[in-house]
Every structure is written in C-alpha cells, then in structure tokens.
Scaffold this motif. Structure first.
Motif, PDB file in Angstrom:
ATOM      1  N   LEU A  20     -11.601 -10.037   1.041  1.00  0.00           N
ATOM      2  CA  LEU A  20     -12.020  -9.228   0.152  1.00  0.00           C
ATOM      3  C   LEU A  20     -11.196  -8.710  -0.176  1.00  0.00           C
ATOM      4  O   LEU A  20     -11.445  -7.996  -1.991  1.00  0.00           O
ATOM      5  N   ASN A  21      -9.238  -9.367  -0.518  1.00  0.00           N
ATOM      6  CA  ASN A  21      -8.923  -8.875  -1.745  1.00  0.00           C
ATOM      7  C   ASN A  21      -9.195  -9.547  -2.833  1.00  0.00           C
ATOM      8  O   ASN A  21      -8.333  -8.839  -4.260  1.00  0.00           O
ATOM      9  N   ALA A  22      -9.956 -10.473  -3.426  1.00  0.00           N
ATOM     10  CA  ALA A  22     -10.137 -11.115  -4.315  1.00  0.00           C
ATOM     11  C   ALA A  22     -11.431 -10.204  -5.203  1.00  0.00           C
ATOM     12  O   ALA A  22     -11.865 -10.308  -6.534  1.00  0.00           O
ATOM     13  N   LEU A  23     -11.808  -9.305  -4.273  1.00  0.00           N
ATOM     14  CA  LEU A  23     -12.567  -8.604  -5.040  1.00  0.00           C
ATOM     15  C   LEU A  23     -12.218  -6.911  -5.809  1.00  0.00           C
ATOM     16  O   LEU A  23     -12.608  -6.560  -6.256  1.00  0.00           O
ATOM     17  N   TYR A  24     -10.942  -7.595  -6.010  1.00  0.00           N
ATOM     18  CA  TYR A  24     -10.181  -6.531  -6.766  1.00  0.00           C
ATOM     19  C   TYR A  24     -11.386  -6.017  -7.679  1.00  0.00           C
ATOM     20  O   TYR A  24     -10.587  -4.612  -8.193  1.00  0.00           O
ATOM     21  N   PRO A  25     -11.972  -6.683  -8.914  1.00  0.00           N
ATOM     22  CA  PRO A  25     -12.810  -6.149  -9.859  1.00  0.00           C
ATOM     23  C   PRO A  25     -13.942  -4.927  -9.782  1.00  0.00           C
ATOM     24  O   PRO A  25     -13.543  -4.042 -11.142  1.00  0.00           O
ATOM     25  N   MET A  40     -12.851  -4.810  12.874  1.00  0.00           N
ATOM     26  CA  MET A  40     -13.162  -3.242  11.100  1.00  0.00           C
ATOM     27  C   MET A  40     -12.463  -2.819  10.405  1.00  0.00           C
ATOM     28  O   MET A  40     -12.619  -2.917   9.850  1.00  0.00           O
ATOM     29  N   LEU A  41     -10.939  -2.466  11.305  1.00  0.00           N
ATOM     30  CA  LEU A  41      -9.447  -2.467  10.579  1.00  0.00           C
ATOM     31  C   LEU A  41      -9.154  -3.377   9.781  1.00  0.00           C
ATOM     32  O   LEU A  41      -9.072  -2.897   8.627  1.00  0.00           O
ATOM     33  N   THR A  42      -9.526  -4.411   9.730  1.00  0.00           N
ATOM     34  CA  THR A  42      -8.752  -5.966   8.839  1.00  0.00           C
ATOM     35  C   THR A  42      -9.706  -5.788   7.399  1.00  0.00           C
ATOM     36  O   THR A  42      -9.114  -5.979   6.580  1.00  0.00           O
ATOM     37  N   VAL A  43     -10.978  -5.453   7.576  1.00  0.00           N
ATOM     38  CA  VAL A  43     -12.206  -5.610   7.040  1.00  0.00           C
ATOM     39  C   VAL A  43     -11.983  -4.219   5.856  1.00  0.00           C
ATOM     40  O   VAL A  43     -12.193  -4.364   4.233  1.00  0.00           O
ATOM     41  N   MET A  44     -11.450  -3.103   6.354  1.00  0.00           N
ATOM     42  CA  MET A  44     -10.963  -1.834   6.075  1.00  0.00           C
ATOM     43  C   MET A  44     -10.286  -1.893   4.660  1.00  0.00           C
ATOM     44  O   MET A  44      -9.409  -1.325   3.962  1.00  0.00           O
ATOM     45  N   LEU A  45      -8.895  -2.582   5.467  1.00  0.00           N
ATOM     46  CA  LEU A  45      -7.625  -2.782   4.745  1.00  0.00           C
ATOM     47  C   LEU A  45      -7.946  -4.039   4.355  1.00  0.00           C
ATOM     48  O   LEU A  45      -7.205  -2.664   2.820  1.00  0.00           O
ATOM     49  N   GLY A  46      -8.563  -4.461   4.207  1.00  0.00           N
ATOM     50  CA  GLY A  46      -8.100  -6.058   3.005  1.00  0.00           C
ATOM     51  C   GLY A  46      -9.906  -4.942   1.728  1.00  0.00           C
ATOM     52  O   GLY A  46      -9.257  -5.430   0.385  1.00  0.00           O
ATOM     53  N   LEU A  47     -10.107  -3.954   1.903  1.00  0.00           N
ATOM     54  CA  LEU A  47     -10.975  -3.685   0.291  1.00  0.00           C
ATOM     55  C   LEU A  47     -10.397  -2.369   0.210  1.00  0.00           C
ATOM     56  O   LEU A  47     -10.188  -2.649  -1.117  1.00  0.00           O
ATOM     57  N   SER A  48      -9.486  -1.350   1.066  1.00  0.00           N
ATOM     58  CA  SER A  48      -8.982  -0.711   0.109  1.00  0.00           C
ATOM     59  C   SER A  48      -7.946  -1.237  -0.617  1.00  0.00           C
ATOM     60  O   SER A  48      -7.246  -1.075  -1.478  1.00  0.00           O
ATOM     61  N   GLY A  49      -7.274  -2.467  -0.170  1.00  0.00           N
ATOM     62  CA  GLY A  49      -5.760  -3.260  -0.916  1.00  0.00           C
ATOM     63  C   GLY A  49      -6.557  -3.517  -2.394  1.00  0.00           C
ATOM     64  O   GLY A  49      -6.229  -3.745  -3.400  1.00  0.00           O
ATOM     65  N   ALA A  50      -8.056  -4.261  -2.110  1.00  0.00           N
ATOM     66  CA  ALA A  50      -8.765  -4.971  -3.335  1.00  0.00           C
ATOM     67  C   ALA A  50      -8.950  -3.588  -4.452  1.00  0.00           C
ATOM     68  O   ALA A  50      -9.057  -3.786  -5.704  1.00  0.00           O
ATOM     69  N   LEU A  51      -9.370  -2.155  -3.670  1.00  0.00           N
ATOM     70  CA  LEU A  51      -9.022  -1.247  -4.740  1.00  0.00           C
ATOM     71  C   LEU A  51      -8.589  -0.869  -4.883  1.00  0.00           C
ATOM     72  O   LEU A  51      -8.477  -0.052  -6.241  1.00  0.00           O
TER      73      LEU A  51
END
Length: 327
Positions: free
Chosen positions: A286-291, A1-12
C-alpha cells in the motif's frame, strides 16, 4: 481495516509530498529540496515528542538509524538512476522494488497469506506500475547501470518499511526522529557536494546535467520516487514563476517536509496497528501506491488529465485495498 486505512493514508500523503517536491525542484536542485524538506520534517516530529512521547530504547534507535540511512541512500540512488535512464521505466521499477522487498522478507520469515490477500497484493503491485508510469520525452536509453541504481533505490525505500517494522511498539516517534536526523545529515552533505560540483562545472554544463534536473522532480525524504509527468512539472514551474516569491517557494518546501514526516508517522503506526504477520506485506504494498497522491494533486492543481493506464491503475489499487481490508 485500520491497517489498510493507515497504509493508504501514508501513501497519499507521501504522494502529496512528492508533488510539492516536484514543484520546488523546478527552481532549486532536487537534492537540495530533499535535504531542506528532511530538515523541516523534524519540526512536526519534535512536536510529536511532546504530544505522543518517545522511548529511545536501543532497538528504536538502531532501527530508526537503519531506516534513515536506507531512505537517504535510496533518494541519492534514485537521482543517479534518473540521470542516466528513462523515467518512464525506472520510476515504476523503483516503486515495485520498494513494495516487493518487504513482502519477500515477510514470506521468508514464514508469513502465510490467504489466497485473497495474495491476489490483492499482486493486483496492487500491478497498480503501482500503472499509476507510476509516465511519458519520458528525454530520449534516454535504458542501461544496466540505470536499472541497478533504480532497483537498489527501491530496496532502500523498502528498507524503511522493514526498519520501522522492527521498532518496538511503545517507541512513539523515537525511531522517526532518529531516521529524520540521519536523513537530513546525509542529504544535506549530498546537497553541499552537489552545489560545489555544479559551481565547478558551470562553465561547461552538459545537456545531460540539464536533463537530470528536469527528470528528478520530486523526492521522498524517507524514500523518493519521481512520478509527476514532464507536463505537470512544467505547469508547476509556470505557476511558481508567476507566484514569483521566495516566500512561496519556502512554503512549498516546508509543506513537502511536513507531509513527508506525516507519511512516516502513518506508516509506522500502520505497521504496529495489528499483530497479524500479514501487516508488513500489506503496508509495504500500500505504501508503494504513493504515486496516486501525486497524480491526484496534479489533476486538482494543474488540471492535468490522467492517462488511461493511470486511471486503470487507480481503479485496481482501490479494488486491491478493498480486498485486503476484507481478507
């Protein structure tokens, strides 16, 4: 869960940086914006040296350097691609390569993913394509040269994730500082050369050069992908012109650099948040979701509506993220 949250936060946060970079690029050359943002991004990292600390081991320095060069080359190749090809095709292509390359490397190394994780990653890659899809009205033709430049640019951005993944877990912000210094130097040199070339060619500036400036809206200084639509950038240009001040432009570029540096912190932290081998492919996709971050700000600031495809892409991205968190 923490990994996903950090990945999404980085993308945003990456997406926020791209949006601001697109805004500034309406008044300053995109490569110049990227160079200044890269330099500005060193400030929060230097603060991190005091607050978090850093250990400049040879591994941290080496892989930080690899990440910096990889990201800088990715930015420059992205600009080259957008100068000769349609943004609507090359931007998603770059984003997909940035997601897939680390996944392929992880699989080659023997990482085993659960069926749920594999399905979620595939859905997330599809979401990347949909969210990054934009309308290109420039009429540019798709060429082999443009496709190759976009693909290698995406590999460069994926290389950042791979490099940060190899850094020791106790390095702190050391790899990020090294990467940022090299990016600033590389992009700064490119900006100087670009300015000199523009001055030399100013009397005979071509329509193709003008289209390049319109297309290369935003840059990731650790990797840059243009995702804002032409209408969004034009709206930004109008609002920026009304603001009219050099101070406002400077604040936008500073915010771009700070957000970009913060995104790198999120990504590196996410990569070291778990010993699970699946962490690398999860973070890379997840990082590639930055758009998503870019289109969200375009909607909030410019009141720009999402296209149907982008809306579907965001929905798929959220579903894939939930699946990854539960897998």
């Amino acid at each position: 869960m923490l990994t996903v949250m950090l990945g999404l936060s980085g993308a945003l946060v990456y997406g926020f940086a791209d949006f601001l970079g697109g805004l500034a690029s309406r008044r300053v050359r995109p490569v110049t914006v990227a160079a200044i943002a890269a330099a500005v991004g060193m400030a929060p990292l230097l603060v991190g040296l005091v607050v978090v600390g850093a250990r400049f081991s040879w591994q941290a320095t080496l892989w930080g350097a690899v990440g910096g060069v990889s990201g800088g080359v990715g930015v420059l190749l992205l600009y080259a691609a957008l100068a000769i090809g349609p943004m609507s095709v090359l931007s998603p292509l770059t984003a997909v390569f940035s997601a897939v390359v680390p996944v392929v490397v992880a699989l080659i190394r023997g990482t085993v993913l659960s069926p749920v994780a594999i399905g979620a990653l595939v859905v997330a890659v599809v979401a990347v394509v949909l969210v990054a899809s934009v309308r290109d009205t420039g009429g540019a033709r798709l060429t082999t040269r443009g496709v190759l430049a976009a693909a290698v640019a995406g590999c460069g951005f994926g290389g950042i994730v791979l490099a940060f993944n190899e850094t020791p877990g106790d390095s702190g912000v050391a790899p990020l500082v090294v990467a940022r210094v090299l990016q600033a130097l590389l992009l700064g040199a490119a900006a100087v050369l670009s300015a000199r070339a523009a001055r030399s060619a100013r009397p005979a500036r071509s329509a193709g050069a003008a289209r390049t400036a319109r297309s290369a809206r935003s840059a990731r200084s650790g990797g840059a992908v243009v995702v804002a639509s032409s209408a969004a950038a034009d709206g930004v240009a109008g609002s920026t012109a009304r603001g009219g001040s050099v101070r406002g432009l400077a604040l936008v570029i500073v915010a771009c650099g700070v957000f970009d540096a913060m995104a790198n912190v999120f990504i590196q932290t996410g990569l070291h948040s778990s010993t699970d081998p699946a962490t690398l492919p999860v973070i890379s996709v997840l990082n590639a979701l930055y758009p998503i971050g870019t289109v969200v700000l375009a909607g909030l600031v410019l009141r720009e509506r999402l296209t149907v495809l982008q809306g579907v892409g965001i929905g798929l991205a959220l579903a894939a993220s939930v699946a990854l968190a539960l897998s």
